[in-house]
Design a protein around this motif. Sequence first.
Motif, short mmCIF file in Angstrom:
data_model
loop_
_atom_site.label_atom_id
_atom_site.label_comp_id
_atom_site.label_asym_id
_atom_site.label_seq_id
_atom_site.Cartn_x
_atom_site.Cartn_y
_atom_site.Cartn_z
N VAL A 258 0.49 -1.13 0.14
CA VAL A 258 0.11 -0.16 0.14
C VAL A 258 0.66 0.96 -0.31
CG1 VAL A 258 -1.81 -1.46 0.77
CG2 VAL A 258 -0.28 -0.01 2.40
N ILE A 259 0.40 2.27 -0.82
CA ILE A 259 1.24 3.34 -0.22
C ILE A 259 0.79 3.98 0.81
CG2 ILE A 259 0.92 6.07 -1.83
CD1 ILE A 259 -0.73 4.33 -3.68
N LEU A 260 2.42 4.94 1.51
CA LEU A 260 2.77 5.73 2.20
C LEU A 260 3.13 6.67 2.42
CD1 LEU A 260 4.68 2.31 4.17
CD2 LEU A 260 2.07 2.93 4.47
N GLU A 261 3.30 7.70 3.06
CA GLU A 261 3.36 9.09 2.96
C GLU A 261 5.59 9.31 2.90
OE1 GLU A 261 2.56 13.78 4.52
OE2 GLU A 261 1.98 11.49 5.61
N GLU A 262 6.01 8.60 3.67
CA GLU A 262 7.14 8.22 3.90
C GLU A 262 8.06 7.84 2.33
OE1 GLU A 262 7.91 3.99 6.14
OE2 GLU A 262 6.62 5.56 6.80
N ASP A 263 7.29 7.71 1.47
CA ASP A 263 7.76 6.53 -0.16
C ASP A 263 7.37 7.87 -1.02
OD1 ASP A 263 8.41 4.99 1.64
OD2 ASP A 263 6.87 3.74 1.36
N LEU A 264 6.25 8.36 -0.61
CA LEU A 264 6.12 9.56 -2.08
C LEU A 264 7.27 10.70 -2.24
CD1 LEU A 264 1.92 10.92 -0.80
CD2 LEU A 264 3.06 9.35 -2.04
N HIS A 265 7.84 10.40 -1.40
CA HIS A 265 9.57 11.60 -2.51
C HIS A 265 10.05 10.98 -3.90
CE1 HIS A 265 11.56 8.88 -0.05
NE2 HIS A 265 12.65 8.82 -0.48
N ARG A 266 9.77 9.55 -3.27
CA ARG A 266 10.79 8.27 -4.71
C ARG A 266 9.62 7.93 -5.45
NH1 ARG A 266 11.68 5.99 -0.69
NH2 ARG A 266 10.78 3.48 -0.14
N GLN A 267 8.20 8.13 -5.60
CA GLN A 267 7.19 7.78 -5.47
C GLN A 267 5.67 7.99 -6.72
OE1 GLN A 267 4.69 4.10 -3.42
NE2 GLN A 267 7.03 3.73 -2.83
N PRO A 268 6.45 9.17 -7.93
CA PRO A 268 6.05 9.83 -8.26
C PRO A 268 4.06 10.14 -9.07
CG PRO A 268 7.27 9.57 -9.47
CD PRO A 268 7.66 8.95 -8.61
N ILE A 269 4.02 8.57 -8.96
CA ILE A 269 2.86 7.87 -9.55
C ILE A 269 1.69 8.59 -8.59
CG2 ILE A 269 1.52 6.27 -10.66
CD1 ILE A 269 3.79 4.57 -11.50
N PHE A 270 1.95 8.55 -7.83
CA PHE A 270 0.75 9.43 -6.10
C PHE A 270 0.68 10.00 -6.05
CE2 PHE A 270 2.99 3.89 -5.88
CZ PHE A 270 1.34 3.54 -6.33
N GLN A 271 -0.74 10.55 -5.00
CA GLN A 271 -0.54 10.91 -4.42
C GLN A 271 -1.36 11.34 -3.17
OE1 GLN A 271 -3.84 12.88 -7.29
NE2 GLN A 271 -2.37 12.98 -9.00
#
Length: 270
Positions: A64-77
């Motif tokens: 699942v998508i975690l906020e701490e990973d968004l810096h390197r997962q640009p597909i997600f919001q």
Amino acid sequence: MALTEKEIARYKHPIAVPGMGVGVQEIFKQTRILVVGTGGLGCPVLQYLSLSGIGVIGIADYGVILEEDLHRQPIFQMQDLRKHKAKMASSRLWASNPWTKHYPLLLQVKPDNVMQLLQGFDLVIDCSQHLPTHLVINDACVVQGVPFITGEVHNWVSWFGGFNMPDGKGGRTASYRCAAGTVDGYRNYDAGSLGATHGLTGLGIVNEVIKYLAGVPGGLAGRLYHYDHLHNSVETHGIVPDEAIILQTQAHGLLTAAAYGLEIVPDVED
């Protein structure tokens, strides 16, 4: 599989690149690629495979998508937090390119399902950055004769290579197991990760996939690339097939999860 008029209009700039053309773009449309992992490496790989016009992309991830990973997962919001990566990646990619078919596969790749999972795919790109998963996929690809690409990013450095790919002589290039010694020397488990180094590595992989599908000589087949992004240096290694290792893999087939050191997670409840 011919391009439609709308597809020709959409891809007119890639088609205009010398050496590409409508014929190569049609090859992209016919190609089916399985991407394992939608993390920091998988996101740029998926984005640019889709935008390049690959016909079918399987997206395997149980996380699942975690906020701490968004810096390197640009597909997600931000509104995607706690949702399944594979499903949200499929949705976001379709919104960018509805001409490509994106299939989310909410599962862990493991010995029990990998052979069936590979059916129908022309190429596998393992972006899990997880050694046991690399080995599971490698062994299945060797048994089934499927080309396999994988890589990892560690802080400022990264590596990726192409394994079990056609060698142009009727055979196959080295397997991932043949390159294990070289790869191990490039692993750096210090803490931290940078979005930019993941993006650079993912784009490097897609660029090599485009060249491979376009029939450009050399490239990923039988090669491993190591990048030092801090000092802007790159090393290229030719990986020689170890026939004993390859024959052993073909003879033994898939091992148990325990033998791979793979921890099995519960099936995803959608």
